[in-house]
Design a protein around this motif. Structure first.
Motif, PDB file in Angstrom:
ATOM      1  N   ASN A 119       0.832  -1.215   0.000  1.00 35.50           N
ATOM      2  CA  ASN A 119       0.000   0.000   0.000  1.00 35.50           C
ATOM      3  C   ASN A 119       0.863   1.261   0.000  1.00 35.50           C
ATOM      4  O   ASN A 119       0.658   2.185   0.801  1.00 35.50           O
ATOM      5  N   ASP A 120       1.831   1.271  -0.890  1.00 34.52           N
ATOM      6  CA  ASP A 120       2.739   2.408  -1.083  1.00 34.52           C
ATOM      7  C   ASP A 120       3.679   2.641   0.094  1.00 34.52           C
ATOM      8  O   ASP A 120       4.327   3.686   0.177  1.00 34.52           O
ATOM      9  N   ASN A 121       3.737   1.701   1.028  1.00 35.03           N
ATOM     10  CA  ASN A 121       4.662   1.811   2.158  1.00 35.03           C
ATOM     11  C   ASN A 121       5.632   0.636   2.155  1.00 35.03           C
ATOM     12  O   ASN A 121       5.238  -0.498   1.850  1.00 35.03           O
TER      13      ASN A 121
END
Length: 206
Positions: A119-121
């Motif tokens: 999730n983009d992390n």
């Protein structure tokens, strides 16, 4: 070896093959001590090494009529045992000491970490081998191998965990297993994962 009151010589062999093994007994982790039968023996006595580095032993079981005995209250360290055989007033020499058995769970092994995008992390997926009798695990982290490791989470009931907030740079992890009131042996060497992007390669300049 010993002599009876009428000076008749009598002898029993020392018990052999003394073994100590961690087992589960009535929902409790205990140490089972076993040894080979000694001919003509009526009963045995079990001695356990005193705590610390002392070479002295104290009796922990008397009049054992079988070739095994369960230590329900082991020392929280290495446990060594010696056995004597008895028949009437004849006493055997002491057995050789058992190998030292640490009253603890095995340390988690084969710890692995993988840096992944979620999730983009950036997160770190940790996995390790299951430990026999472990009911839960705790994860500790530090930014160096010899620094102070801080607890991240506990009551992990599986052999995996995701660090959703890894440190930027170096991440060192240690895993400790817990079960039935006993923890794992000394933490194994920490596992290192670096959290960060690789520097761009093959940069072209004019």
């Amino acid at each position: 070896q010993s002599y009876r009151s009428d000076n008749t010589y009598c002898s029993l062999s020392a018990p052999e093959n003394v073994q100590a093994e961690l087992i589960m007994n009535e929902a409790k982790l205990v140490i089972n001590v076993s040894w080979d039968v000694v001919k003509y023996t009526k009963y045995y006595k079990v001695y356990r090494k005193l705590s610390g580095n002392s070479s002295s032993y104290e009796m922990v079981a008397d009049s054992v009529t079988t070739t095994s005995w369960i230590d329900n209250n082991p020392l929280n360290e290495d446990n060594y045992y010696k056995i004597y055989a008895f028949t009437g007033n004849c006493t055997s020499p002491a057995s050789n000491a058992s190998n030292g058995l640490n009253y603890s769970l095995a340390a988690p092994s084969d710890v692995k970490g993988e840096l992944v995008l979620n999730n983009d992390n950036l997160v770190i997926n940790l996995t390790w081998n299951k430990v026999q009798w472990a009911e839960s695990y705790k994860v500790y982290r530090c930014n160096s191998s010899n620094g102070e490791f801080k607890l991240l989470t506990d009551t992990i009931t599986t052999n995996s965990w995701v660090d959703k907030t890894p440190l930027v740079g170096s991440n060192y992890y240690k895993i400790v297993a817990y079960g039935y009131g006993v923890s794992s042996q000394d933490c194994p060497d920490s596992y290192f994962v670096k959290c960060g992007l690789k520097a761009p390669e093959n940069v072209m300049t004019e």
